[in-house]
Each structure stands twice: as structure tokens, then as C-alpha cells.
Design a protein around this motif. Structure first.
Motif, short mmCIF file in Angstrom:
data_model
loop_
_atom_site.label_atom_id
_atom_site.label_comp_id
_atom_site.label_asym_id
_atom_site.label_seq_id
_atom_site.Cartn_x
_atom_site.Cartn_y
_atom_site.Cartn_z
N SER A 207 -1.91 -23.03 19.69
CA SER A 207 -1.80 -22.02 20.73
C SER A 207 -2.62 -20.81 20.32
O SER A 207 -2.67 -20.45 19.14
CB SER A 207 -0.33 -21.63 20.91
OG SER A 207 -0.20 -20.72 21.95
N ARG A 208 -3.29 -20.19 21.28
CA ARG A 208 -4.17 -19.06 20.98
C ARG A 208 -3.44 -17.74 21.13
O ARG A 208 -2.78 -17.50 22.14
CB ARG A 208 -5.37 -19.06 21.94
CG ARG A 208 -6.09 -20.37 22.05
CD ARG A 208 -6.98 -20.62 20.89
NE ARG A 208 -7.75 -21.84 21.18
CZ ARG A 208 -8.56 -22.39 20.34
NH1 ARG A 208 -8.76 -21.85 19.18
NH2 ARG A 208 -9.21 -23.49 20.65
N TYR A 209 -3.55 -16.89 20.12
CA TYR A 209 -3.01 -15.54 20.17
C TYR A 209 -4.15 -14.58 19.89
O TYR A 209 -4.90 -14.76 18.94
CB TYR A 209 -1.90 -15.35 19.13
CG TYR A 209 -0.73 -16.27 19.38
CD1 TYR A 209 0.23 -15.95 20.32
CD2 TYR A 209 -0.61 -17.45 18.67
CE1 TYR A 209 1.30 -16.79 20.56
CE2 TYR A 209 0.47 -18.30 18.91
CZ TYR A 209 1.40 -17.97 19.85
OH TYR A 209 2.46 -18.80 20.08
N ASP A 210 -4.28 -13.59 20.73
CA ASP A 210 -5.36 -12.62 20.57
C ASP A 210 -4.98 -11.39 21.37
O ASP A 210 -4.24 -11.48 22.35
CB ASP A 210 -6.67 -13.23 21.11
CG ASP A 210 -7.90 -12.50 20.61
OD1 ASP A 210 -8.02 -11.28 20.83
OD2 ASP A 210 -8.76 -13.16 20.00
N ASP A 211 -5.49 -10.24 20.98
CA ASP A 211 -5.24 -9.01 21.74
C ASP A 211 -6.12 -8.94 22.98
O ASP A 211 -5.85 -8.14 23.87
CB ASP A 211 -5.50 -7.78 20.86
CG ASP A 211 -4.46 -7.64 19.76
OD1 ASP A 211 -3.34 -8.16 19.93
OD2 ASP A 211 -4.77 -7.02 18.73
N ILE B 292 -8.56 -15.18 25.15
CA ILE B 292 -7.55 -16.23 25.29
C ILE B 292 -7.88 -17.11 26.49
O ILE B 292 -7.82 -18.35 26.40
CB ILE B 292 -6.13 -15.63 25.44
CG1 ILE B 292 -5.75 -14.85 24.19
CG2 ILE B 292 -5.11 -16.73 25.71
CD1 ILE B 292 -4.48 -14.04 24.36
#
Length: 141
Positions: free
Chosen positions: A11-15, A20
């Protein structure tokens, strides 16, 4: 015909929500694989990325003329991307008698993705049946 790429990725997490979204669209095969350090700005300015974001920002239907104008692209390019999203069963089409209009299925990304999951399950079930038929046919030969 339902068509989507299934890629096993974390799963992608990014600010950065655009990053994303770009990863997601790449992982499902809507856009080509990319190098986020070099390609993110060109992806964010592309018609296919902007089209998907149009559907994320509101649950209303978008007309073809409205989309071509907003995206500053041709009808041919627009329809190529719409058809790809339709084949993934992520968007739905409405013909109001004057023009075709589009939005995310059921109006939001979570509901649209539920439709995708149903289609993936049906596709995997069909593959399973084919595998069973292969095994049975090999047992009889």
C-alpha cells in the motif's frame, strides 16, 4: 470486457496525494510504469491523470465537450482514456440524449473500486474453472 492489471505492491503512503494517485494508476495499468523522481510532473500534467482527478473531485457526471475543453485534449484522446477506465469498470456512462457523460461508478472511488473487486473475483473464479478443466482433461487423456 473487463481488463485490469493486478500487481502485488505494498500500500502506498505519501504526503503528496498526486504521487499516491499516480502509483495507483500505474499499478492497475491505466498509466505506464514511471520513475516518481523524474516523471511525476509530466504525469500530473497529462490528460489521463487530469481526467482521473476530475472524477475524484466531484460525484457529478462530466460531459464529453466539458472534459475535452477542461483537459485541452482531442475527443480521440479523451475517448481512448475513457474507454480504458470503462474497461476497468471504474467509471460509468450516462447518455442524456444530447451527449454522453461520465463519472466514477456510484459516484466515488471506494464504491467504484468495489465494482472492480467484484470483477476481479469473477475473473479469478473463471480462471479457477479453466484450471480445473485443464486438470480434468489431462486426467482423461
Amino acid at each position: 470486457m473487463f481488463k485490469i492489471t493486478i500487481t502485488s505492491v505494498p500500500s502506498r503512503y505519501d504526503d503528496d496525494p498526486d504521487r499516491i494517485i499516480a502509483y495507483f494508476l500505474s499499478d492497475i495499468g491505466y498509466i505506464p510504469r514511471f520513475n516518481p523522481e523524474h516523471d511525476i510532473n509530466s504525469i500530473k500534467s497529462s490528460a489521463y491523470f487530469k481526467l482521473f482527478k476530475c472524477f475524484l473531485i466531484t460525484d457529478r457526471y462530466w460531459g464529453v465537450d466539458e472534459l475535452t475543453s477542461y483537459l485541452k485534449t482531442s475527443r480521440t484522446t479523451l475517448y481512448r482514456h475513457l474507454n480504458k477506465l470503462k474497461s476497468m469498470d471504474i467509471i460509468e456512462e450516462l447518455n442524456d440524449g444530447r451527449e454522453k457523460k461520465y463519472r466514477l461508478r456510484s459516484g466515488n472511488i471506494e464504491s467504484a473500486w468495489s465494482w472492480v473487486e467484484v470483477n476481479v473475483k469473477m475473473a479469478l473464479d473463471n480462471y479457477r474453472k479453466t484450471v480445473e478443466n485443464i486438470r480434468r482433461s489431462m486426467d482423461h487423456s
